[in-house]
Design a protein around this motif. Structure first.
Motif, short mmCIF file in Angstrom:
data_model
loop_
_atom_site.label_atom_id
_atom_site.label_comp_id
_atom_site.label_asym_id
_atom_site.label_seq_id
_atom_site.Cartn_x
_atom_site.Cartn_y
_atom_site.Cartn_z
N THR A 1 142.06 -2.49 28.66
CA THR A 1 142.87 -3.77 29.11
C THR A 1 144.55 -3.37 28.63
O THR A 1 145.45 -3.87 29.39
CB THR A 1 142.49 -4.73 28.24
N LYS A 2 144.68 -2.85 27.43
CA LYS A 2 145.99 -2.58 26.91
C LYS A 2 146.76 -1.48 27.74
O LYS A 2 147.97 -1.88 28.20
CB LYS A 2 146.01 -2.12 25.48
N ALA B 1 146.03 -1.05 30.97
CA ALA B 1 146.26 -1.63 32.16
C ALA B 1 147.40 -2.61 32.25
O ALA B 1 148.50 -2.64 33.21
CB ALA B 1 145.27 -2.27 32.63
N GLU B 2 147.50 -3.29 31.27
CA GLU B 2 148.88 -4.23 31.03
C GLU B 2 150.03 -3.42 30.97
O GLU B 2 151.01 -3.75 31.40
CB GLU B 2 148.48 -5.05 29.76
N LYS B 3 150.10 -2.22 30.08
CA LYS B 3 151.23 -1.64 29.86
C LYS B 3 151.48 -1.06 31.21
O LYS B 3 152.80 -0.95 31.56
CB LYS B 3 150.98 -0.40 28.79
N ALA C 1 150.83 -2.19 34.34
CA ALA C 1 151.52 -3.15 35.06
C ALA C 1 152.88 -3.65 34.78
O ALA C 1 153.58 -3.85 35.75
CB ALA C 1 150.53 -4.39 34.83
N LYS C 2 153.19 -3.74 33.46
CA LYS C 2 154.46 -4.10 33.06
C LYS C 2 155.48 -2.77 33.70
O LYS C 2 156.48 -3.23 34.19
CB LYS C 2 154.56 -4.36 31.40
N LYS C 3 154.94 -1.80 33.20
CA LYS C 3 155.86 -0.62 33.90
C LYS C 3 156.12 -0.47 35.17
O LYS C 3 157.43 -0.60 35.84
CB LYS C 3 155.18 0.76 33.36
#
Length: 83
Positions: free
Chosen positions: A64-65, A67-69, A71-73
């Protein structure tokens, strides 16, 4: 044609499983059930299950972390490109 052959094959397997299961009878079912329950309730197996659940939860959190990273990038990259 292939679908019919597959269907017939599944029917044959189901029939054989039913016949063999009926021949084994209730005593064999109880024997298998007892063996499975004793294995499932073994302390070492319980510990392994707990470790597996913890490991799966940790892997889920890590994924999850990541994927979030990512997505932000990607969001920042898209914002730069289209702004």
């Amino acid at each position: 044609m292939r679908g019919k052959v597959t269907f017939v094959f599944i029917l044959i397997i189901a029939f054989l499983a039913y016949v063999l299961g009926a021949k084994a009878g209730k005593s064999r079912y109880k024997e298998i059930s007892t063996a499975v329950n004793s294995f499932w309730n073994d302390p070492q197996v319980k510990k392994a299950r707990v470790r597996a659940v913890k490991s799966a939860k940790q892997a889920t959190a890590d994924a999850t972390k990541a994927a979030e990273k990512a997505a932000k990038k990607a969001g920042k990259k898209a914002q730069k490109r289209f702004s």
